[in-house]
Design a protein around this motif. Sequence first.
Motif, PDB file in Angstrom:
ATOM      1  N   SER A   1     -33.657  21.395   5.014  1.00 37.75           N
ATOM      2  CA  SER A   1     -34.996  21.405   5.018  1.00 37.75           C
ATOM      3  C   SER A   1     -36.149  20.847   5.623  1.00 37.75           C
ATOM      4  CB  SER A   1     -34.920  19.766   3.830  1.00 37.75           C
ATOM      5  OG  SER A   1     -33.555  19.654   2.197  1.00 37.75           O
ATOM      6  N   VAL A   2     -35.382  19.821   6.285  1.00 38.49           N
ATOM      7  CA  VAL A   2     -36.619  19.639   7.668  1.00 38.49           C
ATOM      8  C   VAL A   2     -36.762  21.130   8.223  1.00 38.49           C
ATOM      9  CG1 VAL A   2     -36.701  19.059  10.218  1.00 38.49           C
ATOM     10  CG2 VAL A   2     -35.824  18.060   8.330  1.00 38.49           C
TER      11      VAL A   2
ATOM     12  N   LEU B   1     -39.858  15.902   1.129  1.00 38.08           N
ATOM     13  CA  LEU B   1     -39.736  14.121   2.164  1.00 38.08           C
ATOM     14  C   LEU B   1     -38.453  13.610   1.803  1.00 38.08           C
ATOM     15  CD1 LEU B   1     -41.549  13.054   4.261  1.00 38.08           C
ATOM     16  CD2 LEU B   1     -41.966  12.013   2.407  1.00 38.08           C
ATOM     17  N   ALA B   2     -38.118  13.150   0.835  1.00 38.21           N
ATOM     18  CA  ALA B   2     -36.887  12.353   0.731  1.00 38.21           C
ATOM     19  C   ALA B   2     -35.472  12.916   0.959  1.00 38.21           C
ATOM     20  CB  ALA B   2     -37.096  11.901  -0.820  1.00 38.21           C
ATOM     21  N   MET B   3     -35.499  14.342   0.714  1.00 40.23           N
ATOM     22  CA  MET B   3     -34.441  14.949   1.834  1.00 40.23           C
ATOM     23  C   MET B   3     -34.319  14.803   2.680  1.00 40.23           C
ATOM     24  SD  MET B   3     -33.325  18.351  -1.051  1.00 40.23           S
ATOM     25  CE  MET B   3     -34.939  18.975  -1.772  1.00 40.23           C
ATOM     26  N   ARG B   4     -35.624  15.432   3.763  1.00 38.13           N
ATOM     27  CA  ARG B   4     -35.622  15.019   5.280  1.00 38.13           C
ATOM     28  C   ARG B   4     -35.418  13.468   5.863  1.00 38.13           C
ATOM     29  NH1 ARG B   4     -40.554  18.336   3.595  1.00 38.13           N
ATOM     30  NH2 ARG B   4     -40.300  20.665   3.932  1.00 38.13           N
ATOM     31  N   HIS B   5     -36.065  12.266   5.078  1.00 38.35           N
ATOM     32  CA  HIS B   5     -35.677  11.351   5.040  1.00 38.35           C
ATOM     33  C   HIS B   5     -34.073  11.026   5.192  1.00 38.35           C
ATOM     34  CE1 HIS B   5     -40.022   9.277   5.965  1.00 38.35           C
ATOM     35  NE2 HIS B   5     -39.839  10.873   5.453  1.00 38.35           N
TER      36      HIS B   5
ATOM     37  N   ARG C   1     -27.617   9.630   9.539  1.00 35.10           N
ATOM     38  CA  ARG C   1     -27.732   9.640  10.772  1.00 35.10           C
ATOM     39  C   ARG C   1     -27.938   8.401  11.869  1.00 35.10           C
ATOM     40  NH1 ARG C   1     -29.575  14.717   9.866  1.00 35.10           N
ATOM     41  NH2 ARG C   1     -31.569  14.263  11.045  1.00 35.10           N
ATOM     42  N   HIS C   2     -28.539   7.811  11.314  1.00 32.84           N
ATOM     43  CA  HIS C   2     -29.574   6.505  12.199  1.00 32.84           C
ATOM     44  C   HIS C   2     -29.285   5.495  11.222  1.00 32.84           C
ATOM     45  CE1 HIS C   2     -30.656   9.650  14.689  1.00 32.84           C
ATOM     46  NE2 HIS C   2     -31.568   9.955  14.226  1.00 32.84           N
ATOM     47  N   ASP C   3     -28.667   4.668   9.971  1.00 35.34           N
ATOM     48  CA  ASP C   3     -28.949   3.937   9.675  1.00 35.34           C
ATOM     49  C   ASP C   3     -27.427   3.461   8.233  1.00 35.34           C
ATOM     50  OD1 ASP C   3     -29.739   1.166   8.638  1.00 35.34           O
ATOM     51  OD2 ASP C   3     -30.592   1.793   7.560  1.00 35.34           O
ATOM     52  N   TYR C   4     -25.991   4.548   9.045  1.00 31.05           N
ATOM     53  CA  TYR C   4     -25.055   4.494   7.994  1.00 31.05           C
ATOM     54  C   TYR C   4     -24.198   3.944   7.692  1.00 31.05           C
ATOM     55  CZ  TYR C   4     -23.235   4.384  12.797  1.00 31.05           C
ATOM     56  OH  TYR C   4     -22.949   4.139  13.938  1.00 31.05           O
ATOM     57  N   ASN C   5     -24.556   2.770   8.206  1.00 33.06           N
ATOM     58  CA  ASN C   5     -23.654   1.565   7.590  1.00 33.06           C
ATOM     59  C   ASN C   5     -24.579   0.709   6.189  1.00 33.06           C
ATOM     60  OD1 ASN C   5     -21.899   1.269   9.569  1.00 33.06           O
ATOM     61  ND2 ASN C   5     -22.961   0.405  10.967  1.00 33.06           N
ATOM     62  N   ASN C   6     -25.795   0.998   5.804  1.00 40.70           N
ATOM     63  CA  ASN C   6     -26.443   0.841   4.626  1.00 40.70           C
ATOM     64  C   ASN C   6     -26.979   1.814   4.342  1.00 40.70           C
ATOM     65  OD1 ASN C   6     -27.064  -1.632   5.850  1.00 40.70           O
ATOM     66  ND2 ASN C   6     -28.063  -0.987   7.607  1.00 40.70           N
TER      67      ASN C   6
END
Length: 120
Positions: A53-54, A70-74, A80-85
Motif C-alpha cells: 500500500s505504501v 492511510l489506515a492500511m499504511r499505518h 512492526r513497531h508496536d507489536y505488543n499492543n
Amino acid sequence: MPSKRPLTRMRDIVENGTAVLDYTKGMEFETYTSTNLVKDATERCFTRISEASVKLGVTAEELFPDHDWLAMRHLGNVLRHDYNNVLDTIIWTIRNDRLPPLIAELQAFLARYPDDQETL
C-alpha cells in the motif's frame, strides 16, 4: 511518489490478503486468538499488504477510493513497531470487513491485464 510497478503491488495485496483468508478459513475469533502460528502468519501478511500500500502511493486512492489506504499504511507501522499492543479484535475486523471487498475489487481490476504486466 507512485509505484513504478503498481500492478505488481496490487497482486502482492491480493496474494497476501488471500493467504490471510486461507489461514483463518472456518475459524472463529476465539480460535484465531489462541492459535499463535496463524496469528503470526496473518500479521506478517498484513505487514506485506501495508508495505504494498505504501509503495502504491497515490495510485491506490486514485483507482480505489473506497478503501482506507492511510489506515492500511499505518497498520504496518503498528505491526512492526508496536507489536505488543496489536489488538486481535482490530486484525479480526479488518480480516472480516475490509479485506474481502479490497481483494474482490483488486482482482476485478487486475483481470484486465496480463499476469506479467507490471505497469498501467
